[in-house]
Design an enzyme around this catalytic site. Structure first.
Site, PDB file in Angstrom:
ATOM      1  CB  CYS A   2      -0.876   0.047   1.250  1.00 45.61           C
ATOM      2  SG  CYS A   2      -2.040  -1.323   1.372  1.00 45.61           S
ATOM      3  N   GLY A  28      -0.898   0.887  -4.966  1.00 44.36           N
ATOM      4  CA  GLY A  28      -2.178   0.258  -4.674  1.00 44.36           C
ATOM      5  C   GLY A  28      -3.287   0.905  -5.467  1.00 44.36           C
ATOM      6  CG  ASP A 362       8.497  -9.168 -16.343  1.00 45.83           C
ATOM      7  OD1 ASP A 362       8.501  -8.016 -15.868  1.00 45.83           O
ATOM      8  OD2 ASP A 362       7.453  -9.831 -16.514  1.00 45.83           O
ATOM      9  CG  ASP A 363       9.214  -6.822 -12.315  1.00 48.23           C
ATOM     10  OD1 ASP A 363       8.802  -7.395 -11.290  1.00 48.23           O
ATOM     11  OD2 ASP A 363       8.457  -6.518 -13.256  1.00 48.23           O
TER      12      ASP A 363
HETATM   13  P1  5GP Z   1       3.508 -13.585 -13.455  1.00 48.56           P
HETATM   14  O1  5GP Z   1       2.871 -13.225 -14.752  1.00 48.56           O
HETATM   15  O2  5GP Z   1       4.747 -14.395 -13.595  1.00 48.56           O
HETATM   16  O3  5GP Z   1       2.521 -14.197 -12.498  1.00 48.56           O
HETATM   17  O4  5GP Z   1       3.920 -12.232 -12.752  1.00 48.56           O
HETATM   18  C1  5GP Z   1       5.002 -11.501 -13.225  1.00 48.56           C
HETATM   19  C2  5GP Z   1       4.579 -10.102 -13.525  1.00 48.56           C
HETATM   20  O5  5GP Z   1       3.922  -9.555 -12.398  1.00 48.56           O
HETATM   21  C3  5GP Z   1       5.770  -9.229 -13.803  1.00 48.56           C
HETATM   22  O6  5GP Z   1       5.545  -8.579 -15.039  1.00 48.56           O
HETATM   23  C4  5GP Z   1       5.823  -8.246 -12.649  1.00 48.56           C
HETATM   24  O7  5GP Z   1       6.070  -6.918 -13.154  1.00 48.56           O
HETATM   25  C5  5GP Z   1       4.488  -8.326 -12.011  1.00 48.56           C
HETATM   26  N1  5GP Z   1       4.532  -8.342 -10.532  1.00 48.56           N
HETATM   27  C6  5GP Z   1       5.479  -8.805  -9.696  1.00 48.56           C
HETATM   28  N2  5GP Z   1       5.113  -8.667  -8.416  1.00 48.56           N
HETATM   29  C7  5GP Z   1       3.918  -8.082  -8.414  1.00 48.56           C
HETATM   30  C8  5GP Z   1       3.035  -7.665  -7.388  1.00 48.56           C
HETATM   31  O8  5GP Z   1       3.276  -7.801  -6.196  1.00 48.56           O
HETATM   32  N3  5GP Z   1       1.890  -7.098  -7.824  1.00 48.56           N
HETATM   33  C9  5GP Z   1       1.595  -6.920  -9.139  1.00 48.56           C
HETATM   34  N4  5GP Z   1       0.445  -6.334  -9.494  1.00 48.56           N
HETATM   35  N5  5GP Z   1       2.386  -7.311 -10.114  1.00 48.56           N
HETATM   36  C10 5GP Z   1       3.541  -7.897  -9.765  1.00 48.56           C
HETATM   37 MG    MG Z   2       5.196  -6.385 -15.087  1.00 50.35          MG
END
Ligand code: 5GP
Ligand code: MG
Length: 479
Positions: A2, A28, A362-363
């Site tokens: 948040c 958030g 990707d991050d």
């Molecule tokens: P995945 O598609 O592998 O489930 O998630 C990876 C993507 O989710 C990445 O593009 C990353 O930027 C994003 N991501 C990583 N951690 C979080 C989070 O805590 N919240 C959200 N909304 N996106 C996330």
């Molecule tokens: Mg992302």
């Protein structure tokens, strides 16, 4: 996760809170709320973005020079509007509160509040537990003559009683604005000072960029166990409570959550991401991979990709256009919906990738949904080879401190071997950052990297982790 802000100003502060919350919106998007104090608390909150919950009229209905703002990303509890923050209670004095984080020992705290303090717990939001715990400690003091020492004592007691990760801002009617953190300092909180025509305003916020955009200079980064009180005359007092706990600042703030123009523990997020990107280059060299171009999965991976490209000496290009008006893909309830949303959100630019060996950064890889779709899209667009890169190490353990990756079985690197992850994603190569390389980017900074290492700084028990996972699965089903 948040975003929180609290202001003690010389003018009405609702508009400033609104602007600050806009600058924290990335933290958030589920709900937004403001409470101000002008002899009475006035509260407006609801589900949605800051701009959806507030307009000129609602801000006008929020008079007062002190106030709190919150943007919510639901990691704990459901999406009922009653779960939105701030919360307030009218005794003792009147206390309003916002928080960012997660409480580990919520069951134990709820039992203490209910059985020994005779309080009715009405929501499953951890903030209610912190607020009541603080009120119960404050009530033990001689209320008429209460002073800052008493308030700090109550904070110390809360820090001992409430286990977990929390950055809190409280507005105590007639007493002042208070900011404090858990003993390990897992979640961020800053104090800023603004001077205008000899008048001084103070504000707490989750990120430096938010304070800077509102014209504040950063006066202090709160560390684990810190508490700061701005009294009603604008005097600043500070206390530090916890007995020498090692700092454990959330490494995921640097990786994903925070804005690139914010700094934590002396590191600008943009620079930290570039450095992490650079350190990924040696993984390519080890494997003898020679990509033609580096692209990012927009927008959170941009700086990592730039760092990697610089270090490899090849171009960085934007390979995808992101439609930022499509909602978050991450917490859509079903996998099919999540995949569809990724498709609607990201579209490749074929000329950048056609016939090329593409390193796509990707991050982080959480469930693998994004990476799998990205690989499909790049193949359709004609990429010759696809090297998927995660700027974060494998995410194997649930975060119990407020980031939405709370269930181990949902974490693809927790459930599968790295070869199986690569096969699932369908990339020609899959490259992960190592935790040692991440840590090397932050010399001297105590980090929480529980999501990668499974080492939880607060020493939470495996049973508590399981309970938190169960609650979250249930909340997601309900929400
Ligand atoms: P995945 O598609 O592998 O489930 O998630 C990876 C993507 O989710 C990445 O593009 C990353 O930027 C994003 N991501 C990583 N951690 C979080 C989070 O805590 N919240 C959200 N909304 N996106 C996330
Ligand atoms: Mg992302």
């Amino acid at each position: 996760m948040c975003g929180i802000i609290g202001v003690s100003s010389y003018d009405d502060c609702a508009t400033e809170l609104f602007l600050g919350m806009n600058a924290l919106q990335h933290r958030g998007q589920d709900a937004s709320g403001i409470v101000t104090f002008s002899g009475h608390f006035r509260l407006v909150k609801g589900n949605g973005l800051v701009s959806q919950v507030f307009d000129a009229e609602s801000l006008e209905g929020l008079p007062g020079k002190t106030g709190l703002g919150h943007v919510r990303y639901a990691t704990q509890g459901t999406l009922e509007p009653a779960m939105a923050q701030p919360f307030y209670m009218n005794y003792p004095f009147g206390i309003a509160m916002v928080h960012n984080g997660n409480v580990d020992n919520s069951g134990e705290l709820a039992a203490w509040l209910h059985d020994e303090q005779y309080r009715l717990i009405e929501t499953t939001n951890d903030l209610e537990l912190i607020l009541y715990a603080f009120a119960s400690e404050l009530e033990k003091k001689p209320l008429p003559g209460i002073g800052s020492e008493d308030i700090f004592d109550a904070v110390g007691a809360v820090q001992r009683r409430v286990q977990g990760a929390y950055a809190v801002i409280a507005l105590i009617a007639g007493k002042g604005l208070l900011g404090f953190k858990d003993p390990y300092g897992i979640r961020p909180l800053f104090l800023g000072k603004r001077t205008e025509n000899g008048k001084v305003a103070w504000a707490f916020a989750s990120e430096t960029s938010c304070l800077e955009m509102l014209g504040y200079e950063i006066a202090k980064e709160l560390a684990g166990g810190d508490a700061v009180l701005i009294d009603t005359d604008g005097n600043v007092q500070e206390r530090h409570f916890s007995a020498a706990k090692p700092g454990a600042f959330c490494v995921f703030e640097y990786i994903y959550f925070a804005r690139e123009d914010s700094s934590f523990c002396g590191s600008l997020v943009a620079e930290a991401r570039e450095a992490m990107g650079k350190s990924l280059a040696k993984r390519f060299k080890e494997r003898g991979l020679e990509p033609d171009v580096v692209i990012d999965v927009p927008t959170s991976a941009e700086f990592f990709a730039q760092g990697l490209a610089d270090e490899l000496g090849i171009p960085y290009r934007r390979g995808f256009v992101k439609n930022k008006y499509v909602g978050r893909s991450f917490i859509k309830p079903t996998q099919a919906e999540r995949s569809r949303t990724v498709r609607l959100k990201l579209n490749p630019i074929p000329s950048v990738v056609r016939g090329k060996k593409v390193a796509v950064v990707d991050d982080s890889i959480v469930r693998g949904t994004t990476s799998k779709r990205i690989v499909e899209l790049l193949r359709q667009a004609g990429a010759a080879k696809i090297y998927c890169v995660s700027a974060a190490p494998p995410l194997r353990f649930p975060c119990v401190y407020g980031i939405d990756m709370s269930v181990k079985t949902e974490l693809i690197a927790g459930a599968k071997s790295l070869d199986e992850v690569a096969a699932f994603i369908g990339a020609d190569e899959l490259i992960y950052q190592s935790l040692e390389d991440v840590e090397a980017c932050f010399p001297g900074v105590g980090l929480c990297s529980a999501c990668f290492s499974g080492v939880y700084p607060t020493g939470i028990s495996p049973e508590s982790i399981e309970r938190i996972e169960r609650d979250r699965i249930a909340a997601k089903k309900a929400g």
